[in-house]
Enzyme design. Structure first.
Site, PDB file in Angstrom:
ATOM      1  N   ASP A  70       0.857  -1.185   0.000  1.00  0.00           N
ATOM      2  CA  ASP A  70       0.000   0.000   0.000  1.00  0.00           C
ATOM      3  C   ASP A  70       0.895   1.238   0.000  1.00  0.00           C
ATOM      4  O   ASP A  70       1.659   1.460   0.937  1.00  0.00           O
ATOM      5  CB  ASP A  70      -0.893  -0.020   1.240  1.00  0.00           C
ATOM      6  N   ASP A 102      -2.802   2.506  -6.148  1.00  0.00           N
ATOM      7  CA  ASP A 102      -1.744   2.537  -5.126  1.00  0.00           C
ATOM      8  C   ASP A 102      -1.762   1.346  -4.180  1.00  0.00           C
ATOM      9  O   ASP A 102      -1.206   1.403  -3.094  1.00  0.00           O
ATOM     10  CB  ASP A 102      -1.865   3.834  -4.304  1.00  0.00           C
ATOM     11  N   GLU A 103      -2.350   0.237  -4.619  1.00  0.00           N
ATOM     12  CA  GLU A 103      -2.520  -0.888  -3.692  1.00  0.00           C
ATOM     13  C   GLU A 103      -2.554  -2.197  -4.463  1.00  0.00           C
ATOM     14  O   GLU A 103      -3.169  -2.293  -5.529  1.00  0.00           O
ATOM     15  CB  GLU A 103      -3.828  -0.683  -2.927  1.00  0.00           C
TER      16      GLU A 103
END
Length: 465
Positions: free
Chosen positions: A25, A133-134
């Protein structure tokens, strides 16, 4: 990575051993990207959002750096409120008590994310990209749960540290990583020690790791569900794990059993690559509910053009065109029209959307959205518009779940998510429904937790490939 030996790789036969899942993350990703191109912003309060550019009067925060959060700036917060708490450097009387505001630049963030994803795919055979973003990585075949000779750490921890270091060294942004034998525990672990964290939960330790945490930390539990569990006397993950399964199921159905299992450390889902989206949508909220038909039409026209362009950029054709109109207090209405075949026709998206919108010309709308669905990615000749006949409008309306006596946190829509619409502040949301099924707990929690931004404080502006 040629010639580089991965730490933690074990060539032994690990058949039957617990899986090793990493949840990666990125920390305050949009703000980190802005610091990449403006290194002087490092260590300074940075706010990324919409609405403070010249000529704009409203907007919302997408990401606030940790320095900005010390002033009370949060994701999904009205930009006016953020500016009250943290003035812009350009206009502040005391620049030392001010922040740097930057507009959202999604194309730039996607380019940085692509560099990160290249590293993730290099470090794992199976990667599930959850958002810009993960991501989840299954690295079972790359490392092991064996401990180092000194017994201080596992080989899996060394491997995760290597992934973090590569992202930092090669891209220049930081990530928090959780390592665990299943997906839900890895997700909790990555949130546990942000920013730049690395938390390892070994097999056999998952339940004890989760037990003291707030029940809202259980993957799949959002603020609404947490409140309802609290009313049942369940405040921690350990209490949920020990709860009567029949009592939890009677309140939440099969989703309740799933959440209880996760609180006990049980999650048998496999990390699988995300499929292609089932739909592409875009929506925007008004500063105040409006009956101005022309204003609503202008916004829907812009959204239709954007959705059609996104579909074209992904090589997708669509069979269904629809709209969403949210009426006060938070009545979510959807209308859609099915076509006789898949198309790539931006003008048609606008025409159909505006036609469907006409039903709401006299209604006060809080938010409007446009969606194309029943997507087709097959290479085929495009259907001709000649002779098309719409299969008729299919109408549906749904009430979004709201907290009693409070401003609704989120609206749910078939196949997508909606970010929080703070009272008096517009938001802009992209959402793509992934192919493949998600659990009830994941779907329900997404509409709750994404409403307030993720655990890293970043509001969801969509899931990008």
């Amino acid at each position: 990575m040629a010639g580089e030996t991965l730490p933690g790789v074990d060539d032994g036969d690990e058949s039957g051993a617990p899986r090793i899942v990493l949840h990666v993350d990125m920390d305050c990703f949009y703000a980190s990207c802005e610091r990449l191109r403006e290194p002087e912003l490092r260590g300074e309060p940075v706010v990324v959002g919409m609405g403070y550019e010249s000529g704009e009067t409203f907007g919302a925060v997408a990401t606030a750096s940790y320095e900005a959060r010390e002033y009370g700036v949060e994701s999904a917060q009205p930009i006016s409120q953020a500016l009250d708490r943290l003035p812009r450097v350009e206009t502040a009387e005391d620049p030392s008590e001010a922040g740097y505001y930057r507009p959202v630049d999604i194309e730039y963030y996607k380019s940085v994310a692509a560099e990160v994803k290249e590293i993730l795919h290099d470090c794992a055979d199976v990667v599930r990209e959850v958002s810009i973003d993960e991501a989840y990585l299954d690295v079972t075949d790359r490392t092991s749960w064996e401990t180092t000779p000194d017994g201080d750490r596992t080989l899996a921890e060394g491997f995760a540290r290597h992934v973090k270091q590569r992202i930092d060294r090669e891209v220049g942004v930081t990530a928090s990583v959780g390592v665990a034998p299943n997906m839900s525990a890895a997700k909790v672990a990555s949130d546990y020690n942000k920013p730049n964290g690395l938390v390892v939960v070994r097999p056999g330790e998952v339940r004890s790791f989760l037990a003291p945490l707030s029940v809202e930390e259980v993957h799949g539990v959002g603020p609404v569900t947490a409140r309802e569990l609290g009313e049942m006397g369940i405040e921690t993950a350990g209490e949920l794990a020990a709860a009567d399964p029949n009592e939890v199921a009677s309140k939440f159905g099969s989703r309740g059993r799933e959440l209880r299992s996760r609180a006990r450390g049980d999650d048998d889902r496999e990390v699988t690559p995300a499929g292609r989206p089932k739909s592409l949508s875009r929506e925007s909220a008004f500063a105040e509910a409006t009956t101005d038909a022309e204003k609503k039409r202008e916004v829907v026209s812009a959204l239709a053009a954007d959705v059609a362009e996104r579909a074209r950029s992904r090589g997708a054709m669509y069979r269904t065109i629809g709209i969403k109109v949210v009426l006060p207090p938070y009545d979510v209405n959807t209308r859609e029209r099915s076509l006789s075949g898949p198309v790539d026709e931006p003008p048609l998206v606008e025409d159909v959307a505006l036609d469907l919108l006409s039903e709401f010309d006299d209604e006060a709308a809080r938010k409007v959205g446009v969606r194309v669905s029943n997507l087709s990615f097959a290479d085929a000749d495009q259907s001709s518009l000649d002779g098309w006949e719409a299969a008729g409008s299919e109408s549906a309306s749904a009430e979004a779940e709201t907290d009693a006596g409070t401003t609704p946190a989120a609206a749910k829509s078939d196949g997508g998510t909606a970010t929080r619409d703070s009272e008096g502040s517009p938001t802009l949301t992209d959402f793509e429904a992934e192919a493949g099924s998600r659990s009830e707990a994941e779907s329900a929690a997404e509409s709750e937790s994404k409403a307030a931004g993720d655990a890293d404080g970043q509001a969801s502006l969509g899931q990008f490939e």
